[in-house]
Design a protein around this motif. Structure first.
Motif, PDB file in Angstrom:
ATOM      1  N   ILE A 173      32.939  -4.884 -63.212  1.00 12.36           N
ATOM      2  CA  ILE A 173      33.590  -3.879 -62.386  1.00 12.36           C
ATOM      3  C   ILE A 173      33.367  -2.489 -62.969  1.00 12.36           C
ATOM      4  CG2 ILE A 173      35.783  -3.121 -61.368  1.00 12.36           C
ATOM      5  CD1 ILE A 173      34.900  -5.876 -60.425  1.00 12.36           C
ATOM      6  N   ASP A 174      33.112  -1.531 -62.097  1.00 19.97           N
ATOM      7  CA  ASP A 174      33.022  -0.128 -62.494  1.00 19.97           C
ATOM      8  C   ASP A 174      34.301   0.568 -62.032  1.00 19.97           C
ATOM      9  OD1 ASP A 174      32.547   2.539 -62.910  1.00 19.97           O
ATOM     10  OD2 ASP A 174      30.520   2.525 -62.088  1.00 19.97           O
ATOM     11  N   PRO A 175      35.229   0.873 -62.944  1.00 16.63           N
ATOM     12  CA  PRO A 175      36.501   1.491 -62.556  1.00 16.63           C
ATOM     13  C   PRO A 175      36.338   2.836 -61.851  1.00 16.63           C
ATOM     14  CG  PRO A 175      36.649   0.615 -64.782  1.00 16.63           C
ATOM     15  CD  PRO A 175      35.196   0.564 -64.386  1.00 16.63           C
ATOM     16  N   VAL A 176      35.265   3.564 -62.173  1.00 21.07           N
ATOM     17  CA  VAL A 176      35.033   4.849 -61.508  1.00 21.07           C
ATOM     18  C   VAL A 176      34.779   4.629 -60.023  1.00 21.07           C
ATOM     19  CG1 VAL A 176      33.532   6.859 -61.369  1.00 21.07           C
ATOM     20  CG2 VAL A 176      34.188   5.950 -63.603  1.00 21.07           C
ATOM     21  N   ARG A 177      33.953   3.635 -59.713  1.00 19.68           N
ATOM     22  CA  ARG A 177      33.707   3.318 -58.302  1.00 19.68           C
ATOM     23  C   ARG A 177      34.951   2.756 -57.635  1.00 19.68           C
ATOM     24  NH1 ARG A 177      27.662   0.582 -57.810  1.00 19.68           N
ATOM     25  NH2 ARG A 177      26.522   2.233 -58.923  1.00 19.68           N
ATOM     26  N   ALA A 178      35.762   2.048 -58.405  1.00 27.80           N
ATOM     27  CA  ALA A 178      37.017   1.527 -57.859  1.00 27.80           C
ATOM     28  C   ALA A 178      37.939   2.689 -57.487  1.00 27.80           C
ATOM     29  CB  ALA A 178      37.697   0.610 -58.866  1.00 27.80           C
ATOM     30  N   ALA A 179      38.000   3.685 -58.341  1.00 30.33           N
ATOM     31  CA  ALA A 179      38.849   4.847 -58.079  1.00 30.33           C
ATOM     32  C   ALA A 179      38.380   5.602 -56.845  1.00 30.33           C
ATOM     33  CB  ALA A 179      38.859   5.771 -59.294  1.00 30.33           C
ATOM     34  N   ALA A 180      37.083   5.558 -56.566  1.00 30.97           N
ATOM     35  CA  ALA A 180      36.537   6.276 -55.413  1.00 30.97           C
ATOM     36  C   ALA A 180      37.098   5.747 -54.097  1.00 30.97           C
ATOM     37  CB  ALA A 180      35.017   6.191 -55.410  1.00 30.97           C
ATOM     38  N   ALA A 181      37.622   4.528 -54.111  1.00 33.52           N
ATOM     39  CA  ALA A 181      38.220   3.972 -52.903  1.00 33.52           C
ATOM     40  C   ALA A 181      39.449   4.766 -52.475  1.00 33.52           C
ATOM     41  CB  ALA A 181      38.593   2.507 -53.128  1.00 33.52           C
ATOM     42  N   ALA A 213      32.832  -1.270 -56.231  1.00 36.58           N
ATOM     43  CA  ALA A 213      33.138  -1.297 -57.670  1.00 36.58           C
ATOM     44  C   ALA A 213      32.541  -2.523 -58.345  1.00 36.58           C
ATOM     45  CB  ALA A 213      34.645  -1.272 -57.885  1.00 36.58           C
ATOM     46  N   ILE A 214      32.183  -3.537 -57.552  1.00 38.07           N
ATOM     47  CA  ILE A 214      31.537  -4.728 -58.108  1.00 38.07           C
ATOM     48  C   ILE A 214      30.049  -4.432 -58.240  1.00 38.07           C
ATOM     49  CG2 ILE A 214      31.056  -7.173 -57.769  1.00 38.07           C
ATOM     50  CD1 ILE A 214      33.553  -7.319 -56.009  1.00 38.07           C
TER      51      ILE A 214
END
Length: 234
Positions: free
Chosen positions: A16-24, A108-109
């Motif tokens: 998981i990339d938390p930065v991409r997760a935060a972009a949600a 994020a995956i």
């Protein structure tokens, strides 16, 4: 969104990339809160009450933007706040039917994500344990949050907010469907607070509305940046 139950068999190799997760959260203008985080977040965001569209019940929420799908704390790369609501920190994970679920379609995956789900020795990763703790906190505080909101309603401390804001470029906006704590009711009858049993959380919600002005400043900064960008010659 494609929610599936998280299992070792199917997801042990996920990263998981938390930065991409935060972009949600880039298009989230209001995020639900649980009771335990209200006082922590009140120094950073306006804390309001909103109504569930299906049940009509109130729930506490942090206001992140001044119109739907607008997050004034999202810079395009990061979430610009000292504190982040739990319902954003948990992404791309959810609670479903008593189990941890993941949005299988989340960007994020990614194979090069810095956070593994399972360590090489087969144990849960520190990242997954942190997510489990967040989800447990969210689930564990649902009932306390509901009791808190029900008490506010029963004591007639909930009032509809009228928010008319104007921006530096002359545009105006009117926010509707938001509710807050009736400050005058608290001031009129301090015994309400003694009976309520929680003086600080309702007061924190009242004072947090001062951050509406901060949202307007963030909006003005964004509008100025957009005007400068679109005003550049080709």
């Amino acid at each position: 969104m494609n929610l599936v139950q998280l299992t070792r068999h199917d997801h042990a190799g996920l990263r998981i990339d938390p930065v991409r997760a935060a972009a949600a959260a880039a298009t989230v203008h209001m995020v639900p809160l649980v009771l335990g985080e209200i006082r922590k977040l009140a120094p950073h965001f306006p804390i309001v009450l909103a109504k569930d569209g299906e049940t009509g019940q109130f729930y506490p929420a942090a206001l992140l933007g001044l119109e739907p799908h607008e997050n004034l704390f999202w810079t395009g790369e990061t979430f610009d706040a000292a504190q982040v609501p739990l319902n954003l920190l948990r992404l791309p994970f959810f609670i479903g039917d008593g189990a941890i679920c993941i949005d299988a379609d989340s960007p994020a995956i990614t194979p090069d994500g810095p956070c593994a789900i399972v360590e090489s020795d087969g144990s849960d990763s520190a990242y997954l344990r942190s997510i489990q703790a967040i989800l447990s906190d969210l689930a564990g505080q649902q009932e306390a949050t509901r009791r808190f909101v029900d008490a506010l309603v029963a004591r007639r401390l909930v009032v509809e907010l009228t928010l008319d804001v104007a921006f530096a470029n002359g545009a105006k906006a009117k926010l509707s469907g938001l509710y807050g704590i009736d400050e005058q009711a608290l001031a009129r009858d301090p015994a309400i607070m003694a009976d309520f049993g929680d003086v600080l959380t309702p007061a924190a919600m009242v004072f947090s509305l001062d951050h509406i002005a901060s949202l307007v400043r963030r909006k003005n900064t964004r509008l100025a940046a957009e005007a400068q960008w679109f005003g550049k010659p080709a």
